[in-house]
Design a protein around this motif. Structure first.
Motif, PDB file in Angstrom:
ATOM      1  N   VAL A   1      47.390  26.091  38.806  1.00  0.00           N
ATOM      2  CA  VAL A   1      47.595  27.365  38.340  1.00  0.00           C
ATOM      3  C   VAL A   1      49.014  28.014  38.460  1.00  0.00           C
ATOM      4  CG1 VAL A   1      46.405  29.434  38.175  1.00  0.00           C
ATOM      5  CG2 VAL A   1      45.002  27.541  38.373  1.00  0.00           C
ATOM      6  N   GLU A   2      49.428  27.723  39.747  1.00  0.00           N
ATOM      7  CA  GLU A   2      50.665  28.287  40.363  1.00  0.00           C
ATOM      8  C   GLU A   2      51.553  27.643  39.168  1.00  0.00           C
ATOM      9  OE1 GLU A   2      51.105  27.506  44.394  1.00  0.00           O
ATOM     10  OE2 GLU A   2      49.447  28.566  44.954  1.00  0.00           O
ATOM     11  N   ARG A   3      51.690  26.404  38.818  1.00  0.00           N
ATOM     12  CA  ARG A   3      52.905  25.801  38.121  1.00  0.00           C
ATOM     13  C   ARG A   3      52.567  26.348  36.800  1.00  0.00           C
ATOM     14  NH1 ARG A   3      51.486  19.882  38.622  1.00  0.00           N
ATOM     15  NH2 ARG A   3      53.537  19.457  37.634  1.00  0.00           N
TER      16      ARG A   3
ATOM     17  N   LEU B   1      38.876  25.999  34.503  1.00  0.00           N
ATOM     18  CA  LEU B   1      39.115  25.467  35.874  1.00  0.00           C
ATOM     19  C   LEU B   1      37.950  24.167  35.941  1.00  0.00           C
ATOM     20  CD1 LEU B   1      39.453  28.287  38.059  1.00  0.00           C
ATOM     21  CD2 LEU B   1      41.223  26.782  37.142  1.00  0.00           C
ATOM     22  N   ARG B   2      38.759  23.073  36.155  1.00  0.00           N
ATOM     23  CA  ARG B   2      37.609  21.792  36.205  1.00  0.00           C
ATOM     24  C   ARG B   2      37.125  21.651  37.557  1.00  0.00           C
ATOM     25  NH1 ARG B   2      39.328  15.517  34.498  1.00  0.00           N
ATOM     26  NH2 ARG B   2      37.072  14.583  35.314  1.00  0.00           N
TER      27      ARG B   2
ATOM     28  N   VAL C   1      38.231  31.204  41.758  1.00  0.00           N
ATOM     29  CA  VAL C   1      38.176  31.842  40.167  1.00  0.00           C
ATOM     30  C   VAL C   1      38.669  33.325  40.528  1.00  0.00           C
ATOM     31  CG1 VAL C   1      36.575  33.086  38.345  1.00  0.00           C
ATOM     32  CG2 VAL C   1      36.594  30.445  39.099  1.00  0.00           C
ATOM     33  N   GLU C   2      37.904  33.965  41.662  1.00  0.00           N
ATOM     34  CA  GLU C   2      38.221  35.427  42.055  1.00  0.00           C
ATOM     35  C   GLU C   2      39.974  35.737  42.042  1.00  0.00           C
ATOM     36  OE1 GLU C   2      37.049  38.688  45.470  1.00  0.00           O
ATOM     37  OE2 GLU C   2      35.903  36.657  45.623  1.00  0.00           O
ATOM     38  N   ARG C   3      40.472  34.693  42.767  1.00  0.00           N
ATOM     39  CA  ARG C   3      41.956  34.817  43.096  1.00  0.00           C
ATOM     40  C   ARG C   3      42.742  34.634  41.798  1.00  0.00           C
ATOM     41  NH1 ARG C   3      40.734  31.597  47.974  1.00  0.00           N
ATOM     42  NH2 ARG C   3      41.513  29.653  46.832  1.00  0.00           N
ATOM     43  N   VAL C   4      42.255  33.820  40.959  1.00  0.00           N
ATOM     44  CA  VAL C   4      43.157  33.721  39.702  1.00  0.00           C
ATOM     45  C   VAL C   4      42.880  34.904  38.852  1.00  0.00           C
ATOM     46  CG1 VAL C   4      43.322  32.423  37.481  1.00  0.00           C
ATOM     47  CG2 VAL C   4      42.831  31.185  39.792  1.00  0.00           C
ATOM     48  N   ARG C   5      41.779  35.440  38.754  1.00  0.00           N
ATOM     49  CA  ARG C   5      41.481  36.772  37.970  1.00  0.00           C
ATOM     50  C   ARG C   5      42.189  37.847  38.843  1.00  0.00           C
ATOM     51  NH1 ARG C   5      34.869  35.959  36.761  1.00  0.00           N
ATOM     52  NH2 ARG C   5      35.508  34.580  34.648  1.00  0.00           N
ATOM     53  N   ALA C   6      42.460  37.756  40.027  1.00  0.00           N
ATOM     54  CA  ALA C   6      42.977  38.913  40.641  1.00  0.00           C
ATOM     55  C   ALA C   6      44.615  39.058  40.633  1.00  0.00           C
ATOM     56  CB  ALA C   6      42.372  39.139  42.201  1.00  0.00           C
ATOM     57  N   GLU C   7      45.208  37.683  40.848  1.00  0.00           N
ATOM     58  CA  GLU C   7      46.670  37.512  40.951  1.00  0.00           C
ATOM     59  C   GLU C   7      47.277  36.855  39.851  1.00  0.00           C
ATOM     60  OE1 GLU C   7      46.971  34.847  44.514  1.00  0.00           O
ATOM     61  OE2 GLU C   7      45.494  36.235  45.733  1.00  0.00           O
ATOM     62  N   TYR C   8      46.691  36.364  38.852  1.00  0.00           N
ATOM     63  CA  TYR C   8      47.452  36.044  37.858  1.00  0.00           C
ATOM     64  C   TYR C   8      47.007  36.490  36.499  1.00  0.00           C
ATOM     65  CZ  TYR C   8      48.503  32.143  41.091  1.00  0.00           C
ATOM     66  OH  TYR C   8      48.916  31.472  42.185  1.00  0.00           O
ATOM     67  N   GLU C   9      47.730  36.624  35.530  1.00  0.00           N
ATOM     68  CA  GLU C   9      47.844  37.125  34.138  1.00  0.00           C
ATOM     69  C   GLU C   9      47.178  36.188  33.305  1.00  0.00           C
ATOM     70  OE1 GLU C   9      50.935  39.479  32.973  1.00  0.00           O
ATOM     71  OE2 GLU C   9      50.887  40.793  34.522  1.00  0.00           O
ATOM     72  N   MET C  10      45.962  35.696  33.494  1.00  0.00           N
ATOM     73  CA  MET C  10      45.328  34.692  32.871  1.00  0.00           C
ATOM     74  C   MET C  10      43.843  34.764  32.663  1.00  0.00           C
ATOM     75  SD  MET C  10      46.716  31.161  34.686  1.00  0.00           S
ATOM     76  CE  MET C  10      48.431  31.025  35.403  1.00  0.00           C
ATOM     77  N   ASP C  11      43.355  34.668  31.571  1.00  0.00           N
ATOM     78  CA  ASP C  11      41.875  34.694  31.102  1.00  0.00           C
ATOM     79  C   ASP C  11      41.166  33.421  31.327  1.00  0.00           C
ATOM     80  OD1 ASP C  11      39.592  35.637  30.109  1.00  0.00           O
ATOM     81  OD2 ASP C  11      40.235  35.557  27.908  1.00  0.00           O
TER      82      ASP C  11
END
Length: 421
Positions: free
Chosen positions: A145-147, A159-160, A192-202
């Motif tokens: 995700v970071e990459r 997310l797998r 999932v919580e971190r990705v939704r909070a920290e990245y502009e991804m759906d």
């Protein structure tokens, strides 16, 4: 393109096509015309298989998506047939995305599943996504995700998950509990919580895959992992889809029963429970395995104290599954089917003891020049062929609508050195 009698009754749709169901005279004719070794892939049978599994899951679920796992066979003719049936492409590598696009796939409908994706893969798929913002990228590590974020990706993310439950025909293809695949199950909600909070991804989906080649004895494990994924999807919430992978098997041996795919779909629905998201699945082997066979010519008969060795012009570079997995593939003598039966060891021309298709299997004893067919090679057959031992890869013949054509030409010695020049 050559006019031919269809390989099978086009009105029939058996749950599995056995090797003996192929028309021997037609296969001999193909071997004579195109030489051997030669892969034969029946596009009409692939369409039948896709329609059967799509109908089964349509009956059990509201508007499911049945994709095609491209890694099973990335040939253009196969992808074009499935695209014509409406199947989106599930691609596990950037090269598969490239090939799917060349075959005419809508990039918005491609799902890319990266396993430890190389930088070049991510660069390529993000480049495709920039022109196709509905394309879904599926990754199995927070690091990935970071990459993606570093490359400016802010689109549809799946997310797998590693569900901790594995199934399949061999340890090498049981992915559901192997640490290489997916985010550990218990860690997913926090990720999932971190990705939704920290990245502009759906975050639009979750994905898992138990393994490959599942038959009836694996359905308890299948139901267990589907149930776990349903629980996880409900906990995470706000998803467009849940992708339960593929892995539905076909019987390679004549004494094995085929899956009742309608019952599988219903059991999947029962195990999943109510879910405010659509279902995705990604069969590969189920669609292709029994739609292909491999033709070869006998070139050597050698009686030894241990066994009778039958040498053919196909090898582990042509079909690696017996050498890699110990996989069983039926073998049929198309020229002398009524010859006396005796234990035979069938092998190819590669200088490896693993280059055998069977050992001491009771088969009609062939003569030099006989044509043999090896069954269930449509999935992970040509896709895993190589140039090891400087063996040119074989021709691939596509059957469709009663006609035969070359889908991929036979490689030559010049092809072996083309990149070196």
């Amino acid at each position: 393109m050559t006019d031919r009698t269809p390989t099978a009754d086009s009105d029939a749709d058996p749950a599995v096509r056995r090797l003996d169901d192929w028309d021997a005279a037609e296969l001999r004719s193909l071997a004579d015309e195109y030489d051997t070794p030669a892969y034969v892939i029946d596009l009409d049978r692939i369409r039948q298989n896709y329609r059967r599994i799509a109908a089964a899951f349509d009956a059990a679920f509201d508007d499911p998506t049945v994709m095609f796992a491209v890694k099973a066979h990335s040939g253009r003719a196969v992808m074009e047939a499935l695209l014509d049936e409406g199947a989106p492409m599930e691609c596990a590598a950037a090269g598969e995305v490239f090939r799917a696009l060349r075959a005419g796939a809508d990039p918005d409908e491609i799902q890319y599943t990266g396993v430890n994706p190389p930088d070049d893969d991510l660069d390529y798929v993000v480049g495709v996504w920039e022109d196709a913002p509905e394309m879904t990228l599926n990754v199995g590590a927070e690091d990935s995700v970071e990459r993606l974020a570093e490359r400016g990706f802010d689109g549809r993310l799946c997310l797998r998950v590693n569900p901790g439950i594995a199934a399949g025909h061999h340890e090498k293809v049981k992915t559901g509990a192997h640490p290489k695949f997916g985010i550990p199950y218990d860690a997913v909600p926090d990720v999932v919580e971190r990705v939704r909070a920290e990245y502009e991804m759906d975050v639009v989906g979750l994905h898992a895959h138990a393994g490959s080649g599942m038959l009836d004895e694996d359905m308890d494990a299948h139901a267990e992992y589907v149930g776990k994924m349903g629980d996880l999807a409900r906990e995470v919430g706000d998803l467009d889809f849940l992708d339960i992978g593929g892995g539905f098997g076909v019987p390679y041996r004549d004494d094995e029963d085929p899956l009742d795919i309608d019952a599988v779909a219903e059991r999947t629905r029962e195990a999943l429970g109510e879910l405010d998201a659509t279902l995705k699945l990604e069969p590969g082997r189920y669609l292709l395995a029994d739609a292909g066979c491999l033709l070869a010519t006998v070139n050597t008969i050698k009686d030894t104290p241990e066994t009778t060795v039958v040498g053919i012009d196909a090898s582990m570079t042509t079909l690696i599954r017996p050498a890699m997995y110990g996989a069983y593939h039926g073998i049929r003598n198309l020229t002398n089917p009524d010859a006396p039966v005796e234990p035979l060891t069938v092998g190819g021309p590669v200088c490896e003891s693993s280059d055998t298709f069977c050992r001491d299997r009771p088969l009609p004893r062939p003569e030099r020049g006989d044509t043999v067919a090896i069954g269930h090679t449509g999935a992970y057959g040509y896709a895993m062929a190589s140039q090891f031992h400087s063996q040119p890869r074989p021709v691939e013949i596509a059957l469709e609508g009663g006609e035969a054509r070359v889908a991929r030409r036979r490689e030559t010695f010049d092809d072996l050195v083309r990149l070196e020049e």
